[in-house]
Design a protein around this motif. Structure first.
Motif, PDB file in Angstrom:
ATOM      1  N   TYR A 201       1.068  -1.189  -0.066  1.00 55.78           N
ATOM      2  CA  TYR A 201      -0.022   0.058   0.047  1.00 55.78           C
ATOM      3  C   TYR A 201       0.721   1.250   0.028  1.00 55.78           C
ATOM      4  O   TYR A 201       2.107   1.318  -0.013  1.00 55.78           O
ATOM      5  CB  TYR A 201      -0.930   0.127   1.390  1.00 55.78           C
ATOM      6  CG  TYR A 201      -1.954  -1.107   1.249  1.00 55.78           C
ATOM      7  CD1 TYR A 201      -3.022  -0.844   0.640  1.00 55.78           C
ATOM      8  CD2 TYR A 201      -1.639  -2.293   1.814  1.00 55.78           C
ATOM      9  CE1 TYR A 201      -4.296  -2.019   0.709  1.00 55.78           C
ATOM     10  CE2 TYR A 201      -2.365  -3.191   1.922  1.00 55.78           C
ATOM     11  CZ  TYR A 201      -3.783  -3.199   1.349  1.00 55.78           C
ATOM     12  OH  TYR A 201      -4.724  -4.188   1.394  1.00 55.78           O
ATOM     13  N   TRP A 203       1.624   4.934   1.994  1.00 57.13           N
ATOM     14  CA  TRP A 203       1.568   5.295   3.395  1.00 57.13           C
ATOM     15  C   TRP A 203       1.773   6.930   3.469  1.00 57.13           C
ATOM     16  O   TRP A 203       2.492   7.359   2.716  1.00 57.13           O
ATOM     17  CB  TRP A 203       2.727   4.417   4.189  1.00 57.13           C
ATOM     18  CG  TRP A 203       2.782   3.013   4.070  1.00 57.13           C
ATOM     19  CD1 TRP A 203       3.201   2.441   3.013  1.00 57.13           C
ATOM     20  CD2 TRP A 203       2.131   2.229   4.809  1.00 57.13           C
ATOM     21  NE1 TRP A 203       2.900   0.927   3.111  1.00 57.13           N
ATOM     22  CE2 TRP A 203       2.129   0.958   4.229  1.00 57.13           C
ATOM     23  CE3 TRP A 203       1.061   2.232   5.983  1.00 57.13           C
ATOM     24  CZ2 TRP A 203       1.624  -0.294   4.779  1.00 57.13           C
ATOM     25  CZ3 TRP A 203       0.678   1.036   6.150  1.00 57.13           C
ATOM     26  CH2 TRP A 203       0.741  -0.153   5.791  1.00 57.13           C
ATOM     27  N   LEU A 262       3.580  -3.148   4.989  1.00 51.90           N
ATOM     28  CA  LEU A 262       3.722  -2.478   6.397  1.00 51.90           C
ATOM     29  C   LEU A 262       5.275  -2.685   6.948  1.00 51.90           C
ATOM     30  O   LEU A 262       5.720  -1.641   7.569  1.00 51.90           O
ATOM     31  CB  LEU A 262       2.542  -3.058   7.328  1.00 51.90           C
ATOM     32  CG  LEU A 262       2.702  -2.723   8.786  1.00 51.90           C
ATOM     33  CD1 LEU A 262       2.697  -1.168   8.887  1.00 51.90           C
ATOM     34  CD2 LEU A 262       1.643  -3.464   9.635  1.00 51.90           C
ATOM     35  N   ARG A 295      -1.855   4.159   6.943  1.00 52.04           N
ATOM     36  CA  ARG A 295      -2.235   3.544   5.621  1.00 52.04           C
ATOM     37  C   ARG A 295      -2.929   4.322   4.908  1.00 52.04           C
ATOM     38  O   ARG A 295      -4.019   4.945   5.402  1.00 52.04           O
ATOM     39  CB  ARG A 295      -2.317   2.092   5.488  1.00 52.04           C
ATOM     40  CG  ARG A 295      -2.613   1.581   4.189  1.00 52.04           C
ATOM     41  CD  ARG A 295      -3.081   0.127   4.206  1.00 52.04           C
ATOM     42  NE  ARG A 295      -4.639   0.406   4.172  1.00 52.04           N
ATOM     43  CZ  ARG A 295      -5.382  -0.759   4.254  1.00 52.04           C
ATOM     44  NH1 ARG A 295      -4.855  -1.931   4.646  1.00 52.04           N
ATOM     45  NH2 ARG A 295      -6.681  -0.451   3.981  1.00 52.04           N
TER      46      ARG A 295
END
Length: 348
Positions: A201, A203, A262, A295
């Motif tokens: 993703y 961030w 992450l 996120r």
């Protein structure tokens, strides 16, 4: 003449670097009657300079290359000796071959720094008059780019300023949608909703300098400004070319971290925090930063993402400082509660 004026009007009608580069590349493709044009932008970190393809332009339209991975500029130069010579001499226009196709390459310079390349593939109009017109257009582009930089960049640190944040966030949202759609195509639409279909993703991180007021009070604002400049330099050397770095105001910075997991996002952000902690600031000595990050969720407005990152930052500041905190992890552990205010300016 009328056509040239039309192109100049189009070029100077944009207030965005990416759109400006697309506009001039599109205009040059028409003027040279080229089969296609490619815009590639340059960026650097502490160890290397990278070249990232942004758009391909043909007679049928503009193809935005959001998923392009940066390549080392040195690799490009090893393949094209003419380009290496041109960069060394800060030349504006050169010619070479790409896969046996003739190519006119325009080097876009800004205050002595090469910012982008426009490669015009298979041009058919290469008259002396055309080349002179193009050189003039590049001068206009250079002057207009300087005005854009003055408007878009923080005058002290050279980082992007707050006014450019919304556009950058919107572009990152668009890329997030692309990543999710690609993951669904690869895994199939019949996958259960609970299954994590993508682990990469974008961030958003909020960075705040710890006890910065003490620096200004004890050493004066000139040393405070030097701390801001040096931290901006550490940021440039700590993140990838595709990441976006902002000075959001005062001692607060924002970072848009390009697609990663992450674990990788946390590692990169915490490495930046460590780089600041280990740096010796002249006269001041040690300076630390606290970081909160969250996120970027698809279709979520920027203010909501900044708010979550701010809450993680608030936790970091109230629990020892000099640490990197992830919003969702704090919530999952029961460490973060919603009574924390998003407006934390008074605390800092």
């Amino acid at each position: 003449m009328e056509s040239i004026i039309k192109h100049l009007v189009e070029i100077t009608g944009y207030r965005d670097h990416d759109l400006l580069n697309i506009s001039i590349a599109s205009s040059l493709r028409e003027i040279f009657v080229a089969r296609s044009a490619r815009v590639s932008e340059l960026s650097s970190n502490a160890t290397a300079t990278f070249l990232t393809a942004k758009v391909d332009i043909t007679s049928t339209g503009v193809d935005v290359i959001d998923q392009s991975e940066p390549m080392l500029l040195s690799d490009k130069l090893s393949d094209i000796a003419e380009l290496k010579t041109a960069i060394a001499g800060q030349q504006p226009v050169i010619e070479y071959l790409i896969n046996n196709d003739p190519c006119i390459c325009l080097l876009l310079w800004n205050t002595g720094r090469l910012e982008a390349l426009i490669e015009l593939i298979h041009p058919t109009n290469r008259s002396l008059n055309t080349m002179e017109v193009v050189r003039g257009m590049l001068v206009v582009y250079k002057n207009f780019l300087a005005l854009l930089d003055y408007n878009e960049r923080d005058s002290l640190t050279g980082l992007l300023n707050r006014k450019t944040f919304d556009d950058s966030y919107t572009r990152m949202l668009r890329m997030n949608v692309g990543h999710l759609a690609l993951a669904e195509d690869e895994l199939g639409a019949d996958q259960p909703e609970t299954e994590n279909k993508v682990d990469h993703y974008h961030w958003l991180a909020v960075v705040d300098i710890d006890y910065f007021k003490r620096v200004n009070d004890q050493f004066g604002h000139l040393y405070g400004d030097e701390v801001l400049i040096l931290i901006a330099n550490i940021m440039r050397n700590s993140f990838q070319p595709n990441d976006h770095l902002f000075r959001f105001g005062g001692e607060e910075f924002l970072i848009l971290v390009h697609s990663s997991s992450l674990g990788e996002a946390h590692r990169v952000l915490d490495q930046f925090r460590t780089n600041v902690e280990q740096y010796h600031f002249p006269q001041v000595g040690q300076v630390t930063v606290s970081i909160g990050f969250a996120r970027i969720d698809t279709f979520e407005p920027a203010v909501a993402t900044v708010g979550r990152a701010d809450q993680a930052l608030y936790y970091a500041k109230t629990h020892g400082r000099n640490q990197t905190c992830h919003y969702d992890m704090l919530v999952a552990n029961g460490d973060l509660h919603q009574e924390y205010s998003n407006d934390i300016a008074e605390f800092f």
